[in-house]
Design a protein around this motif. Sequence first.
Motif, PDB file in Angstrom:
ATOM      1  N   GLY A   1     -42.979  42.429  -8.193  1.00  0.00           N
ATOM      2  CA  GLY A   1     -42.404  43.277  -7.164  1.00  0.00           C
ATOM      3  C   GLY A   1     -42.545  44.723  -7.595  1.00  0.00           C
TER       4      GLY A   1
ATOM      5  N   ARG B   1     -38.786  49.403   2.323  1.00  0.00           N
ATOM      6  CA  ARG B   1     -38.403  48.060   1.867  1.00  0.00           C
ATOM      7  C   ARG B   1     -38.463  47.933   0.348  1.00  0.00           C
ATOM      8  NH1 ARG B   1     -38.914  42.406   4.080  1.00  0.00           N
ATOM      9  NH2 ARG B   1     -38.993  41.060   2.237  1.00  0.00           N
TER      10      ARG B   1
ATOM     11  N   ARG C   1     -35.617  49.782  -1.251  1.00  0.00           N
ATOM     12  CA  ARG C   1     -34.365  49.020  -1.144  1.00  0.00           C
ATOM     13  C   ARG C   1     -34.317  47.911  -2.185  1.00  0.00           C
ATOM     14  NH1 ARG C   1     -34.250  45.017   3.676  1.00  0.00           N
ATOM     15  NH2 ARG C   1     -35.612  44.015   2.130  1.00  0.00           N
ATOM     16  N   ASP C   2     -35.434  47.189  -2.341  1.00  0.00           N
ATOM     17  CA  ASP C   2     -35.469  46.097  -3.313  1.00  0.00           C
ATOM     18  C   ASP C   2     -35.244  46.606  -4.738  1.00  0.00           C
ATOM     19  OD1 ASP C   2     -36.006  44.447  -1.185  1.00  0.00           O
ATOM     20  OD2 ASP C   2     -38.160  44.263  -1.617  1.00  0.00           O
TER      21      ASP C   2
ATOM     22  N   ARG D   1     -31.553  47.598  -5.190  1.00  0.00           N
ATOM     23  CA  ARG D   1     -30.697  46.414  -5.306  1.00  0.00           C
ATOM     24  C   ARG D   1     -30.849  45.739  -6.659  1.00  0.00           C
ATOM     25  NH1 ARG D   1     -31.533  43.425   0.605  1.00  0.00           N
ATOM     26  NH2 ARG D   1     -30.199  44.847   1.834  1.00  0.00           N
TER      27      ARG D   1
END
Length: 352
Positions: free
Chosen positions: A307, A337, A340-341, A344
């Motif tokens: 990721g 996106r 955000r990942d 988090r």
Amino acid sequence: MTGQPEGVVTGGGQAGLAAGYHLRRLGLDFVILDARAAAGGAWQHTWDSLHLFSPAAYSSLPGRPMPGQPGEVYPDAAHVVRYLSDYERRYELPVLRPVHVRGVHRDGEFLGVESDSGTWRARAVISATGTWWRPFIPAVPGRAEFGGTQLHTVEYRSPADFAGRRVVVVGGGNSGAQIAADLAYGSELTWVTQRPPRFLADDIDGRALFDAATARRRALENGQRDTAGVASLGDIVAVPPVREARDAGLLKASPMVVRLTRDGVEWADGTRAAADAVIWCTGFRPALSHLTPLGLRGARGRIRTIGTRAADEPRLHLLGYGDWTGPATATLIGVGRPARDAARAIAESLRS
């Protein structure tokens, strides 16, 4: 200036601001270190005629739609700079500038971020330095021999600088096509590309590209066949200036040259063309020198990621470097996106 925030973001362009938005929403203590003197990231350093590939509504960072630009379907770079400046103020993001990050190193349970303004110790770092600051020029024979002007995309500003001159534009991507179109009317243009240019259909813009990239990501996540994403559609978005020059017959590409000569360029069959200037629209490499102390770079200079997280240093996330760190993450709409990942994941790691 020093500090010990929970997180440090290196880079205050679009990726850094998107990260800051999500870190702020999660209530984390963080700082964004930006090397530029003003807000706007790389957009404040582009050529004069550059426009987005998408309408404003499809070019927004998380939480704040980009307003339309009067008289323009596709906003120009100056409009993007104003939007990013407003975004930074609106969310009161803690950006410090100009701060030049020199290196990131391990410091026990922390990562140390050394800069010309001091050192920060953080539990997590998001690297969002982009690629604009590391232009790539291929090792074409004769570059040192050529007696004219050579510059990269990052240094090009206006066709007025080349009026009446013989100019070779190298590169078959969007930058090459847009700059070639810019120069097609007032210069003696030669456009050379590694392979025949592939124009996307005229009705395809950044909206469709983002959808294609998203569909590819979903397919890969679900173990389905790779759709090839954006690459399956073509290489060049036919924005209005490119379309006009193409339809006027002014954007005819020649094969890639094999060498530069003292006064021009030469092809494989021995044909030559005189040139006063060569503009290298040949892309960029990730600007990652600040991460060298971590010893993470592998093949092709990249850092292995899962990721956005560095596989061999879980406290480090990489954001905004293109498909390598997530589909479309080098775009305004696409970076939200993965930002955000990353935020988090950092929040979860701090709670553990």
